[in-house]
Design a protein around this motif. Sequence first.
Motif, PDB file in Angstrom:
ATOM      1  N   ASN A 431      48.504  34.248  36.399  1.00  0.00           N
ATOM      2  CA  ASN A 431      47.884  34.420  37.727  1.00  0.00           C
ATOM      3  C   ASN A 431      48.901  34.125  38.822  1.00  0.00           C
ATOM      4  OD1 ASN A 431      45.367  35.242  37.033  1.00  0.00           O
ATOM      5  ND2 ASN A 431      44.333  33.313  37.453  1.00  0.00           N
ATOM      6  N   TYR A 435      49.868  36.835  41.581  1.00  0.00           N
ATOM      7  CA  TYR A 435      49.476  36.744  42.991  1.00  0.00           C
ATOM      8  C   TYR A 435      50.609  36.302  43.920  1.00  0.00           C
ATOM      9  CZ  TYR A 435      44.900  37.563  41.079  1.00  0.00           C
ATOM     10  OH  TYR A 435      43.862  38.127  40.422  1.00  0.00           O
ATOM     11  N   ASP A 459      52.286  27.429  42.840  1.00  0.00           N
ATOM     12  CA  ASP A 459      53.056  28.595  43.317  1.00  0.00           C
ATOM     13  C   ASP A 459      53.143  28.561  44.831  1.00  0.00           C
ATOM     14  OD1 ASP A 459      50.891  30.113  44.652  1.00  0.00           O
ATOM     15  OD2 ASP A 459      50.046  30.309  42.641  1.00  0.00           O
ATOM     16  N   ARG A 478      36.157  37.426  42.410  1.00  0.00           N
ATOM     17  CA  ARG A 478      37.550  37.730  42.751  1.00  0.00           C
ATOM     18  C   ARG A 478      37.670  37.729  44.261  1.00  0.00           C
ATOM     19  NH1 ARG A 478      40.088  41.781  42.019  1.00  0.00           N
ATOM     20  NH2 ARG A 478      41.855  40.598  41.316  1.00  0.00           N
ATOM     21  N   LEU A 479      38.882  37.466  44.731  1.00  0.00           N
ATOM     22  CA  LEU A 479      39.101  37.554  46.178  1.00  0.00           C
ATOM     23  C   LEU A 479      39.480  38.995  46.493  1.00  0.00           C
ATOM     24  CD1 LEU A 479      41.150  34.299  46.735  1.00  0.00           C
ATOM     25  CD2 LEU A 479      38.720  34.675  47.102  1.00  0.00           C
ATOM     26  N   LEU A 488      40.059  41.240  36.162  1.00  0.00           N
ATOM     27  CA  LEU A 488      38.667  41.243  35.668  1.00  0.00           C
ATOM     28  C   LEU A 488      37.825  40.129  36.298  1.00  0.00           C
ATOM     29  CD1 LEU A 488      39.046  41.760  31.823  1.00  0.00           C
ATOM     30  CD2 LEU A 488      37.919  43.281  33.448  1.00  0.00           C
ATOM     31  N   GLY A 489      38.506  39.076  36.727  1.00  0.00           N
ATOM     32  CA  GLY A 489      37.766  37.930  37.278  1.00  0.00           C
ATOM     33  C   GLY A 489      37.186  37.061  36.172  1.00  0.00           C
ATOM     34  N   LEU A 492      39.868  32.625  35.093  1.00  0.00           N
ATOM     35  CA  LEU A 492      39.591  31.244  35.509  1.00  0.00           C
ATOM     36  C   LEU A 492      38.270  30.740  34.932  1.00  0.00           C
ATOM     37  CD1 LEU A 492      40.836  31.202  39.220  1.00  0.00           C
ATOM     38  CD2 LEU A 492      41.949  30.269  37.203  1.00  0.00           C
TER      39      LEU A 492
HETATM   40  P1  ADP Z   1      41.568  37.858  37.868  1.00  0.00           P
HETATM   41  O1  ADP Z   1      42.938  37.308  38.051  1.00  0.00           O
HETATM   42  O2  ADP Z   1      41.394  38.727  36.675  1.00  0.00           O
HETATM   43  O3  ADP Z   1      41.014  38.476  39.099  1.00  0.00           O
HETATM   44  P2  ADP Z   1      40.807  35.092  37.587  1.00  0.00           P
HETATM   45  O4  ADP Z   1      39.508  34.494  37.155  1.00  0.00           O
HETATM   46  O5  ADP Z   1      41.999  34.701  36.812  1.00  0.00           O
HETATM   47  O6  ADP Z   1      40.583  36.645  37.573  1.00  0.00           O
HETATM   48  O7  ADP Z   1      41.017  34.721  39.088  1.00  0.00           O
HETATM   49  C1  ADP Z   1      39.968  34.859  40.019  1.00  0.00           C
HETATM   50  C2  ADP Z   1      40.506  35.072  41.425  1.00  0.00           C
HETATM   51  O8  ADP Z   1      41.158  33.896  41.890  1.00  0.00           O
HETATM   52  C3  ADP Z   1      41.586  36.137  41.499  1.00  0.00           C
HETATM   53  O9  ADP Z   1      41.019  37.411  41.636  1.00  0.00           O
HETATM   54  C4  ADP Z   1      42.362  35.725  42.727  1.00  0.00           C
HETATM   55  O10 ADP Z   1      41.718  36.253  43.850  1.00  0.00           O
HETATM   56  C5  ADP Z   1      42.230  34.225  42.748  1.00  0.00           C
HETATM   57  N1  ADP Z   1      43.440  33.573  42.213  1.00  0.00           N
HETATM   58  C6  ADP Z   1      43.653  33.130  40.961  1.00  0.00           C
HETATM   59  N2  ADP Z   1      44.872  32.560  40.849  1.00  0.00           N
HETATM   60  C7  ADP Z   1      45.447  32.650  42.064  1.00  0.00           C
HETATM   61  C8  ADP Z   1      46.725  32.247  42.611  1.00  0.00           C
HETATM   62  N3  ADP Z   1      47.634  31.623  41.863  1.00  0.00           N
HETATM   63  N4  ADP Z   1      46.955  32.500  43.917  1.00  0.00           N
HETATM   64  C9  ADP Z   1      46.033  33.121  44.676  1.00  0.00           C
HETATM   65  N5  ADP Z   1      44.826  33.527  44.227  1.00  0.00           N
HETATM   66  C10 ADP Z   1      44.528  33.292  42.937  1.00  0.00           C
END
Ligand code: ADP
Length: 525
Positions: A431, A435, A459, A478-479, A488-489, A492
Motif C-alpha cells: 500500500n 500510494y 511513508d 476506499r478513498l 479492491l479495498g 486493510l
Molecule cells: P486498496 O488498497 O485495495 O484500495 P486497502 O484496504 O488496502 O484497499 O486500503 C484502503 C484505502 O486506504 C485505500 O484505498 C487508500 O485510499 C487508503 N490507504 C491505504 N494505505 C494507504 C497509504 N499508505 N497512504 C494513503 N492511503 C492509503
Amino acid sequence: MESQAKQQDTVTRSSLALLLDISRELAASLDLRTVLARVLLLSTVNVGAERGSLIVLNDRGQPVEAALAINGQVFHPTVEEMQSILERGLAGWVAQHRQPALIADTREDERWTRRPDDAAERTGSKSAVCVPLFSSGQLTGVLTLVHAQTGFFTSDHLTLLQGIADLAGIAVRNAHLYRSVQEAQRRYHELFEDSIDPILITDWEGRILEANRQAQVVTACPLETLLECSMHQLQSPQTPPLSQYFQALQEGQTVHYETELQRQGSSALPVEVYIRRVMIGESPMLQWILRDISERKQLDTLRDDLSAMIYHDLRSPLANIISSLDILQTLLPQEAAQTIQPVFDIAVRAAERLQRLISSLLDINRLEAGQPIINKRPVAPHALVAEAVDATHTLAESKRQQLSVALEDDLPVISVDVDMIRRVLINLIENAIKYTPMQGAIEVGSRREGEMIRFWVRDNGPGIPQDALELIFEKFNRLQGERYPKGLGLGLAFCRLAVRAHGGKIWVESALGEGSNFIFILPLR
Ligand code: ADP
C-alpha cells in the motif's frame, strides 16, 4: 317595566333550554360531521337566523371540516370552499383576531367582504354575528350566523352564541381528535396489512392474536388457522424459547435472531425475526416482524462455494506453477540464466502475489466467521520484516522509492501464524509503495513496547484525512481521488482481522499531505 322583565326572563330561560339541548346533542355523538350539523342547526333555528356556517380549524389554523346551514338544510363544503370562506369572509377576521363580531349592517362593515356568490346581492342588506370556538385556550373553530334583516342580531344573541361556542368548542375538538385517532388507526391498519414483511401480534406466550396478509401468504396458513397457533409452532424447533428474551423485551429492546419458518406443504423458509413490545390498548403485546432472508442465505452459500472453489481450483495449480518455475530455474543452462533470470523473477513474484491475495481473501472469510488462529509458531520479528521487505523491494525499486528498515536489537520471538502476519506486513508495504509517489521514502520497523511488539510501515505519501482513519479498515472502503489508485479495498480489512485474531491492535497515524504511519502491535504471549 314588569313585562320587559318578564320578556327578559323568557329569553334567559329559552337560552338556558337551548344550551341544555345543545349540550345533550353534543354528548350524543363523536362523529365530527354529525356534531357540526347539530350545533349549527340548533343555533340557526333557535336564533332565527337565515343562514349559518361552522368551520373547524386544526392546530395550524387551517380548516379541516365545515357545515353550512341554508334554510334548515346542512351542506358540507369542500376544503377549497372552506379556505375561501375563511380568506374572504367575516369568519376569517374572527379567526385571525380571536374575538367575536356583531355586524348590524353588512354593507357598512369592511369586515364583511362580499363574495360574488353572496346572497346579500339578492336579499339586499343583512346582519351577521360571528364567534370563535375555543378548547383549552386553543382556537378550534368559528361559528357565523347571518340574517336578511339589518340590525337583527342583538348583544343578547351574541352572548347566547358565545355560550353555544363555549360548549361546542370542546365537543368539536373531541370529535376532531376522535377523527384523527380513527384516521391514524386506519393508516396503521393499512401499513400493517400492506407491509411486504409478515407481521404478527402475539401475547407474551407467543399465541397469535393478529396476522397481516403477508404473514398468511408466507406461512401458507389462512388467518383462522394462524389465530389458533403460537409462534413456537411456526418456528424451527431449535429456536430459543421466548422466555429467554422476556427481560430485554420488557426493557423495550428489540430482540432479533435468525431461524426457519415451518410452512405447510413447502420447505422451511429462513427468516430474520424482530420482536418488540407494543401497547395494544392498555395491554403490552409482542409484535413480530419476519424478514425473508432466503436470498441472502443463497448468496452466503454461493460465497462459501466460491471460496472453496478458489481454495481448491486456483490455489493448488498456482502452487504447481510456483514450484515448476523453481525447478525450471535450476534446469536452466548457466549461460542463459543471466538473461532469463529477470523474466523468471517477474513470473515468480506475480505468482506469489496472486497466492497472497487468494490466501488473504480466504482468511477474511475464515476470520470473519470467528475461526481461531491455529498454526502459530515462534518467529523473530527481524525475520518477518526481512521476508516482507524481500517480497516487496523490487516493486519499490520500480518506483525508485527508498525502502528502509529500522529494527531494534534483540527483539524477542513472537508466536504467530507466520504466513498471515507476513502478509499483513507485505500488504502495508505494498500500500505504501502504491500510494506514495515516485522517489518517496518508506520505512518498515519493529520495536518492543512492554509486553507487546510494535511494527510500523511509514511513508511520505499523500496521507489520509482525519475522518477516514478508521473507515479505511472497513471492507470495500476506499478513498476517492487521483492520489489514490484503484484497488479492491480489502487489504486493510484483512490486516485488521488478522491482527485482532492474534490479540493485537492496528491503526494509522496520518495527516493529509504529510504521509501515513500504519502501526500494529502483537502481544508477546
Ligand atoms: P486498496 O488498497 O485495495 O484500495 P486497502 O484496504 O488496502 O484497499 O486500503 C484502503 C484505502 O486506504 C485505500 O484505498 C487508500 O485510499 C487508503 N490507504 C491505504 N494505505 C494507504 C497509504 N499508505 N497512504 C494513503 N492511503 C492509503
